[in-house]
Scaffold this motif. Structure first.
Motif, mmCIF file in Angstrom:
data_model
loop_
_atom_site.group_PDB
_atom_site.id
_atom_site.type_symbol
_atom_site.label_atom_id
_atom_site.label_comp_id
_atom_site.label_asym_id
_atom_site.label_seq_id
_atom_site.Cartn_x
_atom_site.Cartn_y
_atom_site.Cartn_z
ATOM 1 N N HIS A 362 0.838 -1.206 0.000
ATOM 2 C CA HIS A 362 0.000 0.000 0.000
ATOM 3 C C HIS A 362 0.870 1.253 0.000
ATOM 4 O O HIS A 362 1.899 1.323 0.670
ATOM 5 C CB HIS A 362 -0.896 -0.022 1.240
ATOM 6 N N LYS A 363 0.433 2.268 -0.772
ATOM 7 C CA LYS A 363 1.203 3.514 -0.890
ATOM 8 C C LYS A 363 0.471 4.718 -0.305
ATOM 9 O O LYS A 363 0.882 5.857 -0.531
ATOM 10 C CB LYS A 363 1.538 3.774 -2.362
ATOM 11 N N GLY A 385 -1.777 -9.534 -1.460
ATOM 12 C CA GLY A 385 -0.605 -8.861 -0.901
ATOM 13 C C GLY A 385 -0.902 -8.091 0.378
ATOM 14 O O GLY A 385 -1.980 -8.206 0.969
ATOM 15 N N GLU A 386 0.062 -7.270 0.796
ATOM 16 C CA GLU A 386 -0.082 -6.520 2.041
ATOM 17 C C GLU A 386 -1.279 -5.582 2.013
ATOM 18 O O GLU A 386 -1.886 -5.284 3.039
ATOM 19 C CB GLU A 386 1.191 -5.711 2.311
ATOM 20 N N ALA A 387 -1.621 -5.082 0.831
ATOM 21 C CA ALA A 387 -2.718 -4.117 0.716
ATOM 22 C C ALA A 387 -4.092 -4.777 0.689
ATOM 23 O O ALA A 387 -5.108 -4.063 0.703
ATOM 24 C CB ALA A 387 -2.533 -3.277 -0.545
ATOM 25 N N ALA A 388 -4.169 -6.097 0.655
ATOM 26 C CA ALA A 388 -5.451 -6.792 0.465
ATOM 27 C C ALA A 388 -6.534 -6.335 1.438
ATOM 28 O O ALA A 388 -7.661 -6.026 1.006
ATOM 29 C CB ALA A 388 -5.252 -8.302 0.534
ATOM 30 N N PRO A 389 -6.272 -6.262 2.738
ATOM 31 C CA PRO A 389 -7.360 -5.850 3.638
ATOM 32 C C PRO A 389 -7.831 -4.417 3.403
ATOM 33 O O PRO A 389 -9.013 -4.114 3.583
ATOM 34 C CB PRO A 389 -6.739 -6.009 5.038
ATOM 35 N N VAL A 391 -7.737 -2.869 0.392
ATOM 36 C CA VAL A 391 -8.516 -2.937 -0.847
ATOM 37 C C VAL A 391 -9.930 -3.422 -0.552
ATOM 38 O O VAL A 391 -10.923 -2.843 -1.022
ATOM 39 C CB VAL A 391 -7.828 -3.871 -1.867
ATOM 40 N N VAL A 392 -10.048 -4.476 0.233
ATOM 41 C CA VAL A 392 -11.360 -5.016 0.583
ATOM 42 C C VAL A 392 -12.184 -3.982 1.340
ATOM 43 O O VAL A 392 -13.376 -3.767 1.045
ATOM 44 C CB VAL A 392 -11.217 -6.313 1.402
ATOM 45 N N ALA A 393 -11.570 -3.314 2.303
ATOM 46 C CA ALA A 393 -12.290 -2.304 3.089
ATOM 47 C C ALA A 393 -12.792 -1.157 2.224
ATOM 48 O O ALA A 393 -13.888 -0.625 2.440
ATOM 49 C CB ALA A 393 -11.390 -1.784 4.203
ATOM 50 N N ASP A 394 -11.999 -0.767 1.228
ATOM 51 C CA ASP A 394 -12.366 0.366 0.370
ATOM 52 C C ASP A 394 -13.397 -0.001 -0.694
ATOM 53 O O ASP A 394 -14.176 0.863 -1.122
ATOM 54 C CB ASP A 394 -11.125 0.938 -0.323
ATOM 55 N N LEU A 395 -13.411 -1.263 -1.136
ATOM 56 C CA LEU A 395 -14.198 -1.621 -2.313
ATOM 57 C C LEU A 395 -15.364 -2.569 -2.056
ATOM 58 O O LEU A 395 -16.410 -2.458 -2.705
ATOM 59 C CB LEU A 395 -13.292 -2.262 -3.373
ATOM 60 N N ALA A 396 -15.182 -3.539 -1.175
ATOM 61 C CA ALA A 396 -16.108 -4.677 -1.119
ATOM 62 C C ALA A 396 -17.542 -4.267 -0.827
ATOM 63 O O ALA A 396 -18.490 -4.753 -1.470
ATOM 64 C CB ALA A 396 -15.620 -5.689 -0.089
ATOM 65 N N HIS A 397 -17.763 -3.375 0.128
ATOM 66 C CA HIS A 397 -19.133 -3.014 0.508
ATOM 67 C C HIS A 397 -19.862 -2.353 -0.655
ATOM 68 O O HIS A 397 -20.999 -2.731 -0.993
ATOM 69 C CB HIS A 397 -19.109 -2.078 1.714
ATOM 70 N N GLU A 398 -19.214 -1.368 -1.290
ATOM 71 C CA GLU A 398 -19.863 -0.656 -2.387
ATOM 72 C C GLU A 398 -20.084 -1.563 -3.595
ATOM 73 O O GLU A 398 -21.121 -1.483 -4.266
ATOM 74 C CB GLU A 398 -19.029 0.561 -2.798
ATOM 75 N N HIS A 410 -12.601 -10.670 -4.057
ATOM 76 C CA HIS A 410 -12.097 -11.897 -3.430
ATOM 77 C C HIS A 410 -10.731 -11.601 -2.813
ATOM 78 O O HIS A 410 -9.786 -11.229 -3.512
ATOM 79 C CB HIS A 410 -11.973 -13.000 -4.479
ATOM 80 N N ARG A 411 -10.641 -11.728 -1.499
ATOM 81 C CA ARG A 411 -9.340 -11.535 -0.831
ATOM 82 C C ARG A 411 -8.554 -12.832 -0.855
ATOM 83 O O ARG A 411 -9.066 -13.887 -0.491
ATOM 84 C CB ARG A 411 -9.539 -11.074 0.611
ATOM 85 N N LEU A 412 -7.301 -12.735 -1.304
ATOM 86 C CA LEU A 412 -6.437 -13.901 -1.375
ATOM 87 C C LEU A 412 -5.178 -13.631 -0.553
ATOM 88 O O LEU A 412 -4.447 -12.674 -0.820
ATOM 89 C CB LEU A 412 -6.081 -14.218 -2.834
#
Length: 462
Positions: A362-363, A385-389, A391-398, A410-412
């Motif tokens: 994450h940057k 990767g490290e940013a996965a959680p 990314v999920v927090a920012d995108l999954a709900h919407e 899909h978080r991997l």
């Protein structure tokens, strides 16, 4: 600053540090070079430098020696908070980068400098390609991969250099004074290193440090932040490129399917073998920069050669590079997309159902601005990767809202091999698997090239 007294310290033994130290040593300057790492690769560079007369240290830095140096040459990857830089700053040692050393070794060098958040590497490569199409001995250097100091070490000086400049490089190049300066676009980036977006933009503005009446600037007229960067008081001649403003010096006439330069057709869009509107903008910027760089580039014959150069240019590796189509699935390597705005451009360019691989280190940016383009173009997001959680927090709900159109996220948590295997399992004939991570690669790889090469290798596995 002069190099003819005392000792110059070089910080970092990567490509740029090695090149700067070698160039200084060839000029009979006493050089102390150091690197915190002591890997076999770094040790090998250190040994080569020692043979050229450089006192090279690995596994640490002599801070007292750096404090006593006549100058410190820093590599762009070293953060400004690093102890050796802090020590030099406290001792009022001048701090410059490798590009500054190279420019001083080649006074009068003709070069076109390119900066921006996205597109600067492709634009730089296009500029070099077009200069060569005009018959010049031209090389691409800087952030694109070849240190400018290596160009200075060459047997003959080139006619022109296409010089890519990152914000880190601009920060330490006070002598930057291009024949033409280009700004492709601006958006937040490197917030893992800069305290604010304003600090990042301020380093980009250093491109204009030595602007005078003879300067020439090629600016993106569709980007308000680019226009603010120079300001109304920017000295020199300003030229603009645009996808929207038909009065611009270089313009994409979408209705006619033509790239226009100074109100005359240059090339049909269909003959430019690059994905997306962003690459049309890159082609316009490069063509305009080359044409205004020299009066001899504005003749009808030169325009024809520039058009031919655009026709023969192909996408660079790791920048929306079509790896191949396997089992009816197209694989596209956009590993160079290390920020959110670059990934958004990539998604917007997709014309087939897309499985997006999003993640890495994450940057500091939110991924929320990707929601709408993902809805429009993607069928699946794999966050890894490290940013996965994040990314999920920012995108999954919407993206789970049925009234807006559901795109599963899909978080991997596995390695890159598992990421590719999951993408392959989700894909159907007619789909695209797009690696456009919006993150740096450093959680799994040494650089974005290594990440892209692994994607390319695994894509071809059946």
């Amino acid at each position: 600053m002069t190099w003819d007294h005392g000792e110059v310290a070089v910080l970092g033994l990567g490509k740029s540090g090695r090149a700067a130290a070698t160039l200084l040593a060839r000029a009979k300057v006493r050089v102390y070079a150091s690197d915190m790492a002591s890997t076999p690769a770094v040790e090998q560079v250190a040994e080569l430098l020692r043979r050229s007369g450089v006192d090279a240290q690995t596994g640490g830095h002599d801070l007292d020696r750096i404090r006593g140096a006549s100058a410190l040459v820093v590599s762009p990857g070293v953060p400004p908070t690093a102890p050796p830089i802090a020590a030099a700053r406290e001792a009022q040692v001048p701090i410059v980068g490798e590009v500054e050393v190279a420019l001083r070794a080649m006074p009068g060098l003709r070069y076109i400098a390119v900066t921006g958040t996205n597109g600067k590497t492709t634009t730089t490569a296009l500029i070099g390609h077009l200069l060569r199409a005009l018959g010049h001995n031209a090389v691409d250097a800087g952030n694109i991969g070849t240190p400018l100091a290596d160009v200075a070490l060459g047997a003959a000086r080139p006619d022109w250099v296409a010089l890519e400049m990152s914000s880190f490089q601009l920060h330490d190049t006070p002598g930057i004074d291009p024949a033409v300066g280009v700004v492709t676009n601006l958006s937040p980036d490197h917030l893992d290193r800069y305290e604010s977006v304003a600090g990042y933009y301020a380093d980009k503005a250093r491109l204009f440090t030595n602007a005078d009446a003879a300067s020439k600037w090629v600016l993106n007229e569709d980007d308000g932040q680019v226009l603010l960067l120079g300001g109304d008081a920017l000295a020199g001649q300003r030229y603009g490129f645009s996808l929207e403003i038909d009065e611009a010096d270089a313009f994409y006439d979408r209705d006619r399917g033509q790239l226009l330069l100074f109100d005359e057709p240059l090339l049909p869009r269909a003959e430019l073998q690059l994905f997306g509107d962003h690459n049309v903008a890159n082609a316009l910027a490069a063509s305009l920069a080359v044409m205004v760089a020299d009066d001899g580039h504005r003749t009808p014959a030169s325009r024809a050669r520039i058009a031919d150069g655009l026709r023969t240019f192909r996408a660079l590796a790791h920048r929306l590079e079509v790896v191949g189509e396997f089992g009816g699935v197209m694989w596209i390597n956009d590993s160079k997309a290390t920020n959110v705005s670059s990934t958004r451009v990539a998604i917007d360019g997709m014309t087939r159902p897309t499985i997006l691989l999003l993640g890495g280190r994450h940057k500091g940016e939110s991924y929320a601005s990707l929601i709408e383009p993902i809805r429009q173009h993607a069928k699946q997001v794999i966050a890894y990767g490290e940013a996965a959680p994040i990314v999920v927090a920012d995108l999954a709900h919407e993206l789970a809202r049925p009234d807006e159109g559901v795109v599963p996220v899909h978080r991997l948590d596995g390695g890159f091999a598992e990421v590719i295997a999951a993408a392959r399992a989700f894909a159907e004939p007619g789909d695209v698997i797009l690696l456009s991570p919006a993150c740096s690669s450093y959680d799994m790889f040494n650089n974005y090239e290594e990440r892209g090469a692994e994607f390319r290798r695994r894509a071809a596995l059946t």
